[in-house]
Design a protein around this motif. Structure first.
Motif, PDB file in Angstrom:
ATOM      1  N   CYS A  28       0.829  -1.203   0.000  1.00  0.00           N
ATOM      2  CA  CYS A  28       0.000   0.000   0.000  1.00  0.00           C
ATOM      3  C   CYS A  28       0.872   1.265   0.000  1.00  0.00           C
ATOM      4  O   CYS A  28       0.616   2.196  -0.749  1.00  0.00           O
ATOM      5  CB  CYS A  28      -0.932  -0.010   1.215  1.00  0.00           C
ATOM      6  SG  CYS A  28      -2.216   1.249   1.146  1.00  0.00           S
ATOM      7  N   HIS A  32       0.059   2.959  -3.276  1.00  0.00           N
ATOM      8  CA  HIS A  32      -1.057   3.868  -3.053  1.00  0.00           C
ATOM      9  C   HIS A  32      -0.656   5.111  -2.266  1.00  0.00           C
ATOM     10  O   HIS A  32      -1.507   5.880  -1.833  1.00  0.00           O
ATOM     11  CB  HIS A  32      -2.219   3.141  -2.349  1.00  0.00           C
ATOM     12  CG  HIS A  32      -2.630   1.880  -3.048  1.00  0.00           C
ATOM     13  ND1 HIS A  32      -2.977   0.737  -2.373  1.00  0.00           N
ATOM     14  CD2 HIS A  32      -2.723   1.586  -4.369  1.00  0.00           C
ATOM     15  CE1 HIS A  32      -3.274  -0.221  -3.258  1.00  0.00           C
ATOM     16  NE2 HIS A  32      -3.112   0.269  -4.467  1.00  0.00           N
ATOM     17  N   CYS A  40      -4.826   2.486   2.743  1.00  0.00           N
ATOM     18  CA  CYS A  40      -5.974   3.014   2.004  1.00  0.00           C
ATOM     19  C   CYS A  40      -7.173   2.087   2.268  1.00  0.00           C
ATOM     20  O   CYS A  40      -6.987   0.953   2.705  1.00  0.00           O
ATOM     21  CB  CYS A  40      -5.649   3.116   0.514  1.00  0.00           C
ATOM     22  SG  CYS A  40      -5.597   1.521  -0.306  1.00  0.00           S
ATOM     23  N   CYS A  43      -6.926  -1.525   0.799  1.00  0.00           N
ATOM     24  CA  CYS A  43      -5.956  -2.418   1.442  1.00  0.00           C
ATOM     25  C   CYS A  43      -6.395  -2.774   2.854  1.00  0.00           C
ATOM     26  O   CYS A  43      -6.137  -3.863   3.349  1.00  0.00           O
ATOM     27  CB  CYS A  43      -4.569  -1.784   1.454  1.00  0.00           C
ATOM     28  SG  CYS A  43      -3.895  -1.607  -0.200  1.00  0.00           S
TER      29      CYS A  43
HETATM   30 ZN   LIG Z   1      -3.592   0.558  -0.573  1.00  0.00          ZN
END
Ligand SMILES: [Zn+2]
Length: 118
Positions: A28, A32, A40, A43
């Motif tokens: 993540c 992300h 996030c 996840c």
């Molecule tokens: Zn994520």
């Protein structure tokens, strides 16, 4: 064959979960843009799902790691996601958490050997 004690099973479950959550976190962060303890929503959902599967796993006591398991209880969508995480974070974990990975690999092979001796 004797089962593992409950404490050992619980310990194994905890350690596997710790490894999985580190892998999701790493994935993540790099993909992300989240930081430290953050995940996030997507996840976070995956992590909750993985923990839930592990808690309910009927084989934890006699067998094996989810990665070693023949049953594959993950639903297809989640399985795709966790696979992507493993592919990405697997090799990187060796660098970030060598002891954790070593423990996992050793247990994995010990278990495999034990299963094939039966
Ligand atoms: Zn994520």
């Amino acid at each position: 064959m004797r089962d593992m004690s409950n404490t050992a099973v619980e310990q194994k479950r905890q350690r596997e979960m710790a490894l999985v959550s580190e892998m999701i976190k790493l994935y993540c962060h790099k993909n992300h843009g989240t930081k430290e303890e953050e995940l996030c929503p997507e996840c976070n959902e995956l992590l909750n799902y993985a923990q839930e599967r592990s808690r309910r796993c009927p084989f934890m006591k006699t067998k094996t790691f989810c990665s070693n398991c023949k049953v594959h209880c993950y639903k297809p969508q989640m399985r795709e996601r966790i696979r992507a995480v493993m592919r990405f974070s697997g090799p990187r974990m060796l660098w970030h958490h060598p002891l954790m990975v070593t423990w996992h690999v050793v247990s994995y092979h010990r278990e495999k050997k034990r299963l094939s001796l039966k």
